[in-house]
Design a protein around this motif. Structure first.
Motif, mmCIF file in Angstrom:
data_model
loop_
_atom_site.group_PDB
_atom_site.id
_atom_site.type_symbol
_atom_site.label_atom_id
_atom_site.label_comp_id
_atom_site.label_asym_id
_atom_site.label_seq_id
_atom_site.Cartn_x
_atom_site.Cartn_y
_atom_site.Cartn_z
ATOM 1 N N GLU A 241 0.846 -1.195 0.000
ATOM 2 C CA GLU A 241 0.000 0.000 0.000
ATOM 3 C C GLU A 241 0.882 1.246 0.000
ATOM 4 O OE1 GLU A 241 -2.430 2.073 -0.855
ATOM 5 O OE2 GLU A 241 -3.762 0.527 -0.033
ATOM 6 N N GLU A 242 0.899 1.967 -1.120
ATOM 7 C CA GLU A 242 1.759 3.146 -1.220
ATOM 8 C C GLU A 242 1.026 4.436 -0.851
ATOM 9 O OE1 GLU A 242 -0.316 3.431 -5.227
ATOM 10 O OE2 GLU A 242 0.170 1.931 -3.707
ATOM 11 N N ARG A 243 -0.320 4.378 -0.690
ATOM 12 C CA ARG A 243 -1.109 5.572 -0.370
ATOM 13 C C ARG A 243 -1.160 5.735 1.139
ATOM 14 N NH1 ARG A 243 -6.067 3.236 -3.778
ATOM 15 N NH2 ARG A 243 -5.409 1.512 -2.425
ATOM 16 N N ILE A 244 -0.619 6.833 1.654
ATOM 17 C CA ILE A 244 -0.432 6.971 3.091
ATOM 18 C C ILE A 244 -1.752 6.974 3.859
ATOM 19 C CG2 ILE A 244 -0.346 9.508 3.053
ATOM 20 C CD1 ILE A 244 1.886 9.236 5.231
ATOM 21 N N ASP A 245 -2.793 7.547 3.292
ATOM 22 C CA ASP A 245 -4.077 7.569 3.998
ATOM 23 C C ASP A 245 -4.634 6.154 4.158
ATOM 24 O OD1 ASP A 245 -3.902 10.294 4.170
ATOM 25 O OD2 ASP A 245 -5.194 10.685 2.437
ATOM 26 N N TYR A 246 -4.596 5.367 3.102
ATOM 27 C CA TYR A 246 -5.063 3.980 3.177
ATOM 28 C C TYR A 246 -4.209 3.184 4.165
ATOM 29 C CZ TYR A 246 -8.195 4.436 -0.866
ATOM 30 O OH TYR A 246 -9.208 4.783 -1.722
ATOM 31 N N LEU A 247 -2.883 3.415 4.141
ATOM 32 C CA LEU A 247 -1.984 2.682 5.028
ATOM 33 C C LEU A 247 -2.269 3.023 6.495
ATOM 34 C CD1 LEU A 247 0.388 0.740 5.275
ATOM 35 C CD2 LEU A 247 1.935 2.694 4.997
ATOM 36 N N LYS A 248 -2.485 4.293 6.786
ATOM 37 C CA LYS A 248 -2.807 4.694 8.162
ATOM 38 C C LYS A 248 -4.086 4.021 8.641
ATOM 39 C CE LYS A 248 -0.648 9.281 8.429
ATOM 40 N NZ LYS A 248 -0.924 10.743 8.527
ATOM 41 N N GLN A 249 -5.097 3.975 7.787
ATOM 42 C CA GLN A 249 -6.361 3.336 8.168
ATOM 43 C C GLN A 249 -6.157 1.844 8.440
ATOM 44 O OE1 GLN A 249 -9.067 4.210 4.942
ATOM 45 N NE2 GLN A 249 -8.881 6.439 5.223
ATOM 46 N N ALA A 250 -5.373 1.181 7.592
ATOM 47 C CA ALA A 250 -5.114 -0.247 7.786
ATOM 48 C C ALA A 250 -4.331 -0.489 9.076
ATOM 49 C CB ALA A 250 -4.343 -0.806 6.593
ATOM 50 N N MET A 251 -3.402 0.393 9.401
ATOM 51 C CA MET A 251 -2.629 0.259 10.640
ATOM 52 C C MET A 251 -3.513 0.462 11.861
ATOM 53 S SD MET A 251 0.857 2.215 9.370
ATOM 54 C CE MET A 251 1.631 2.237 10.976
ATOM 55 N N GLN A 252 -4.443 1.387 11.761
ATOM 56 C CA GLN A 252 -5.369 1.601 12.876
ATOM 57 C C GLN A 252 -6.251 0.379 13.104
ATOM 58 O OE1 GLN A 252 -7.466 5.195 11.797
ATOM 59 N NE2 GLN A 252 -5.733 6.538 12.335
ATOM 60 N N ARG A 253 -6.741 -0.233 12.016
ATOM 61 C CA ARG A 253 -7.576 -1.434 12.155
ATOM 62 C C ARG A 253 -6.797 -2.586 12.784
ATOM 63 N NH1 ARG A 253 -9.226 0.028 6.839
ATOM 64 N NH2 ARG A 253 -7.855 -1.585 5.960
ATOM 65 N N ALA A 254 -5.497 -2.644 12.471
ATOM 66 C CA ALA A 254 -4.665 -3.732 12.989
ATOM 67 C C ALA A 254 -3.989 -3.374 14.304
ATOM 68 C CB ALA A 254 -3.599 -4.098 11.958
ATOM 69 N N HIS A 255 -4.273 -2.165 14.815
ATOM 70 C CA HIS A 255 -3.675 -1.686 16.080
ATOM 71 C C HIS A 255 -2.150 -1.661 15.990
ATOM 72 C CE1 HIS A 255 -7.706 -2.063 17.722
ATOM 73 N NE2 HIS A 255 -7.722 -3.343 17.368
ATOM 74 N N ILE A 256 -1.649 -1.205 14.844
ATOM 75 C CA ILE A 256 -0.217 -1.078 14.624
ATOM 76 C C ILE A 256 0.198 0.350 14.964
ATOM 77 C CG2 ILE A 256 1.659 -1.196 12.947
ATOM 78 C CD1 ILE A 256 0.511 -3.900 13.441
#
Length: 473
Positions: free
Chosen positions: A406-421
């Motif tokens: 995932e190169e799009r920072i907004d999408y990556l941040k959302q995915a990290m939040q869902r995974a509690h990263i």
């Protein structure tokens, strides 16, 4: 100086004076002749040494037992046997190391028994073949990437990041285990630790490799990874070796092509470099076939040809689920894990069914549900799936897993939040500053060796396996 047995068997000249060193595998003796078979680890075959009993003192003769190490000099002669072209007629023998009560006698031993002597099992025919093949694969991996302009990267073994987000980590700490410093809430205060933060053994070199690919273009890691998964199956290790390439500007299709090319290249290379080892292990495999197992099985050469002969099949996860739902094994309850619908994680039995019974060739499964895949995988336009891929092989199931990142920072941040990263700001920087499409995968070396050698348990393809409750050597 002494000669390698491999060189003598391949290029030895009858009449040449030579000297060898190695370990005795077998001894036969009669009134006229002593026959010793010697192996020095250089190849699968042994060299037969012939001497007369009168040349050997009785005390020395009694010490020439399986496991003892010797140095022998003499003359190469044409062998009367069919298994080798030359043998050594010795005129001088020195005992280097005696081996009274050596536990691995020249008779069949179970693999379970040999695991109790794993520091000695390298001396057996089976494990000599396995680990020479493992070496050949490792060398071929480096050669493959070097030829294609990749930079070999040494990524950290100690890290503060959990690349998979699964939490199955081995903690690394210098704190007193009995009396660690505590925070007011009772949790451990890692500020007093060596790194001033909680750290663990890495589960993947991928995240660091992504950062390197942003400057070096194409990199690969090849090293140990660790997972504290309390699993005692024949497919899991706590310490295992991963090959992880990352390539700037590559999409998922590029990565699938690279992965397929790697697997085909390794298979072709092994057919050229390890014919004796493959032949030996193939005979072992045929001798251990279980007649009660109705699953069609291939010999080792057929497995490698299976990889080489045709392009890998390619299907989406959604298509795979549809096939599995209609499979007779699912409808009649043969699957241990019933396929109930879209969204489940595929098990090894599902993967093997797709490869071995439905497609009858290696397959690439793409576009998995985002909820069962890692946070760093690129979300597809449908909002439900990610640009992921797994390559499935007969016998072992998944052999490679990868994705477009995932190169799009907004999408990556959302995915990290869902995974509690958390605490991966440096990783986000790779997207803040000149982000690009990029892609990569991971090949489990141990699983590939398992596939190639036909061994039944992954503990038998790594020199010193680490599993729950076992950390010998």
């Amino acid at each position: 100086m002494h000669n390698k047995i491999k060189e003598l068997l391949q290029f030895g000249t009858v009449g040449a004076k030579v000297a060898i060193k190695g370990w005795i595998r077998t001894k036969r003796i009669n009134k006229q002749v002593v026959f010793l078979t010697i192996n020095d680890g250089s190849c699968q075959q042994h060299l037969q040494v012939v001497m007369t009993p009168s040349e050997l003192p009785k005390e020395l003769l009694n010490q020439l037992v399986t496991g003892a190490s010797v140095a022998v000099s003499g003359c190469l002669v044409a062998s009367k046997g069919t298994k080798q072209s030359v043998e050594l007629h010795g005129d001088h023998l020195t005992l280097l190391g005696s081996a009274p009560d050596y536990p691995l006698q020249p008779k069949p031993h179970s693999l379970e028994f040999l695991r109790t002597w794993m520091h000695l099992r390298f001396r057996t025919n089976t494990f000599g073949a396995v680990f020479r093949i493992r070496h050949a694969i490792s060398y071929a991996i480096h050669h493959f990437f070097h030829e294609r302009g990749f930079c070999y990267l040494h990524t950290p073994i100690i890290t503060a990041a959990d690349a998979e987000g699964a939490g199955e980590l081995f903690r690394v700490t210098s704190l007193d285990a009995a009396h660690p410093p505590k925070n007011p809430d009772g949790s451990i205060d890692f500020r007093a630790d060596f790194f001033n933060t909680a750290t663990n053994l890495t589960v993947s070199g991928q995240l660091a490799a992504e950062a390197a690919a942003m400057g070096l273009g194409a990199v690969y890691t090849f090293g140990p990874t660790f997972r504290a998964e309390n699993s005692n199956t024949s497919r899991h290790l706590a310490e295992f070796w991963m090959v992880e390439p990352e390539v700037a500007f590559n999409n998922l299709d590029d990565t699938i092509a690279l992965a397929e090319g790697l697997l085909k290249s390794l298979s072709a290379d092994l057919l050229k470099t390890c014919p004796e080892e493959l032949d030996f292990l193939n005979q072992r495999l045929q001798g251990h076939k279980n007649e009660a197992d109705k699953t069609p099985s291939m010999d080792l050469l057929e497995r490698l040809q299976f990889v080489l002969e045709q392009p890998f099949a390619r299907i989406t996860y959604t298509e795979a689920i549809a096939i599995l739902m209609e499979a007779a094994s699912n409808k009649n309850g043969t699957f241990a894990y019933p396929v109930t619908g879209w969204g489940i994680d595929l098990q090894s039995e599902h993967e093997r069914y797709l490869v071995e019974q439905h497609f009858k060739r290696p397959i690439v499964v793409t576009d998995y549900p985002k909820d069962i895949k890692a946070f760093y995988m690129r979300q597809n336009d449908d909002g439900k799936t990610v640009a992921a891929m797994d390559i499935l092989f007969p016998g072992v199931g998944e052999i490679i897993g990868g994705s477009q990142r995932e190169e799009r920072i907004d999408y990556l941040k959302q995915a990290m939040q869902r995974a509690h990263i958390e605490d991966l700001n440096w990783y986000l920087d790779t997207r803040r500053f000149g982000t690009i499409p990029h892609s990569g995968f991971g090949l489990g070396l141990d699983r590939f060796v398992l596939f190639v050698t036909g061994m039944e348990n992954i503990r038998d393809v790594i020199p010193f396996p680490r599993t729950p409750g076992h950390v010998a050597c």
